[in-house]
Design an enzyme around this catalytic site. Structure first.
Site, PDB file in Angstrom:
ATOM      1  N   ASP A  99      40.892  40.096  46.200  1.00 20.57           N
ATOM      2  CA  ASP A  99      40.724  38.627  46.319  1.00 20.57           C
ATOM      3  C   ASP A  99      42.098  38.001  46.019  1.00 20.57           C
ATOM      4  O   ASP A  99      42.321  37.419  44.981  1.00 20.57           O
ATOM      5  CB  ASP A  99      39.638  38.090  45.378  1.00 20.57           C
ATOM      6  CG  ASP A  99      39.905  38.327  43.902  1.00 20.57           C
ATOM      7  OD1 ASP A  99      40.540  39.345  43.550  1.00 20.57           O
ATOM      8  OD2 ASP A  99      39.500  37.490  43.071  1.00 20.57           O
ATOM      9  N   HIS A 141      46.278  43.023  35.362  1.00 26.92           N
ATOM     10  CA  HIS A 141      44.935  43.591  35.577  1.00 26.92           C
ATOM     11  C   HIS A 141      44.892  44.513  36.804  1.00 26.92           C
ATOM     12  O   HIS A 141      44.611  45.710  36.698  1.00 26.92           O
ATOM     13  CB  HIS A 141      43.921  42.466  35.803  1.00 26.92           C
ATOM     14  CG  HIS A 141      43.917  41.408  34.768  1.00 26.92           C
ATOM     15  ND1 HIS A 141      43.375  41.600  33.519  1.00 26.92           N
ATOM     16  CD2 HIS A 141      44.369  40.127  34.789  1.00 26.92           C
ATOM     17  CE1 HIS A 141      43.488  40.488  32.817  1.00 26.92           C
ATOM     18  NE2 HIS A 141      44.096  39.585  33.555  1.00 26.92           N
TER      19      HIS A 141
HETATM   20  C1  BDR Z   1      40.557  39.549  37.269  1.00 23.65           C
HETATM   21  O1  BDR Z   1      40.157  38.265  37.706  1.00 23.65           O
HETATM   22  C2  BDR Z   1      41.053  37.776  38.676  1.00 23.65           C
HETATM   23  O2  BDR Z   1      41.425  36.476  38.348  1.00 23.65           O
HETATM   24  C3  BDR Z   1      42.249  38.675  38.672  1.00 23.65           C
HETATM   25  O3  BDR Z   1      42.811  38.793  39.957  1.00 23.65           O
HETATM   26  C4  BDR Z   1      41.698  39.986  38.163  1.00 23.65           C
HETATM   27  O4  BDR Z   1      41.194  40.757  39.222  1.00 23.65           O
HETATM   28  C5  BDR Z   1      40.903  39.500  35.783  1.00 23.65           C
HETATM   29  O5  BDR Z   1      39.778  39.139  35.024  1.00 23.65           O
HETATM   30 CA    CA Z   2      41.709  40.187  41.547  1.00 24.72          CA
END
Ligand code: BDR
Ligand code: CA
Length: 319
Positions: free
Chosen positions: A8, A242
């Site tokens: 995403d 992340h």
């Molecule tokens: C996740 O949420 C999204 O905002 C980031 O891309 C990551 O995949 C972190 O909680």
């Molecule tokens: Ca993400």
């Protein structure tokens, strides 16, 4: 190893994509789009543009499900726009892509790829798990044959959108629960480890100094993300890497230490979105989920910087 990234895109999704492209151990056979940080259409536009900027216009991009299983539409949350920018890439401007998404949908592409490549394929999913859940529901053999690394959830630390829920799980708890309980081999890279892997402007300055379009883009987008973290999580002293950590674990599982647990997601009540052990499978000797609870921070950051910097250095000189 062949890899499909389900993204995403999103600033840390961008870093995950570039990490994968820069990894000789991986062959990126496709990118599937999901919604979350941005609308699904914005995410696939970003994927196409980033692939072209980094010289990989050959990698196909597929449009996925546009909203959660239990909903009939999706709107970007204010907090997502604050963290990733309205365009998902920190308001950075990169050329519009020449290519478009393929005619085949993301879910069918995932199903075909798992049938064709089996254990030689890993799917790294760094957004809501709606596409994976749809593949499991559409093809009875998918769960048994898929190898999946997800960025999502939190086992030993609180969530980041509520005390219980991490953002990707929170977008579609039913989908994540279906994936966890499907028996598919899943490695969960949650906030337990991703909030230990932090980046600061000291590192992004190295990309800016390269004098390339890729270096400038990554520095600008990531600086936006770091600035947002200064407001939302000032105690960390950097932004959480992340999504790239999930790709790094697909390349080298020894970067994390894991607990074998059959997981589920709470879908009802106050704890909706919580990732937790499935009490009904507590005594099942077969465990399908590995939950990362420890990470070799130093080794990951070294790999991260060397791979991303190498990819950024290979893009066109700043005009
Ligand atoms: C996740 O949420 C999204 O905002 C980031 O891309 C990551 O995949 C972190 O909680
Ligand atoms: Ca993400």
């Amino acid at each position: 190893m062949k890899v499909i990234l389900d993204l995403d895109t999103g600033i840390d999704d961008t870093l995950a994509l570039v990490y994968a492209l820069a990894s000789e151990e991986l062959e990126v056979i496709g990118v599937t789009g999901t919604y979350g940080n941005v609308l699904m259409e914005t995410g696939t536009r970003n994927d196409l543009a980033i692939l072209e900027l980094f010289g990989h216009k050959d990698v196909p991009v597929f449009a996925g499900e546009p909203h959660a299983i239990t909903k009939d539409s999706f709107e970007v949350l204010d907090i997502s726009a604050f963290i990733h920018g309205r365009n998902g890439i920190g308001e950075a401007l990169i050329p519009e892509p020449e290519g478009t998404v393929r005619d085949q949908g993301a879910v069918d592409f995932l199903i075909d790829a798992v049938r064709q490549y089996g254990e030689d394929l890993v799917i790294v999913a760094t957004g809501p798990m709606t596409n994976l859940a749809a593949a499991i529901q559409r093809d009875a053999t998918f769960a048994d044959n898929a190898t999946i690394v997800i960025m999502g959830g939190a086992l030993t630390v609180p969530g980041n959108v509520s005390p219980w829920a991490e953002a990707n799980i929170n977008q579609d708890p039913e989908a994540a629960d279906l994936v966890f309980r499907s028996g598919a081999k899943v490695t969960m890279i949650g906030l337990d480890v991703t909030l230990q892997t932090l980046l600061t402007t000291a590192e992004t300055a190295q990309w800016q100094q390269l004098g390339t379009v890729g270096g400038d883009f990554l520095a600008e987008a990531t600086d936006y993300y770091i600035k947002a973290y200064e407001t939302t999580a000032p105690h960390l002293g950097g932004c959480g890497l992340h999504d790239p950590l999930a790709v790094a674990v697909a390349v080298d599982p020894s970067l994390v230490t894991c607990l074998d647990i059959n997981m589920k997601v709470d879908c009802e009540g106050e704890t909706r979105g919580r990732t937790i052990g499935d009490e009904e499978k507590l005594n099942d000797p077969k465990k399908s989920v590995k939950v990362a609870v420890g990470v070799d921070v130093e080794r990951f950051l070294k790999e991260f910087m060397s791979r991303i910097t190498k990819a950024a250095a290979q893009t066109a000189p700043r005009g």
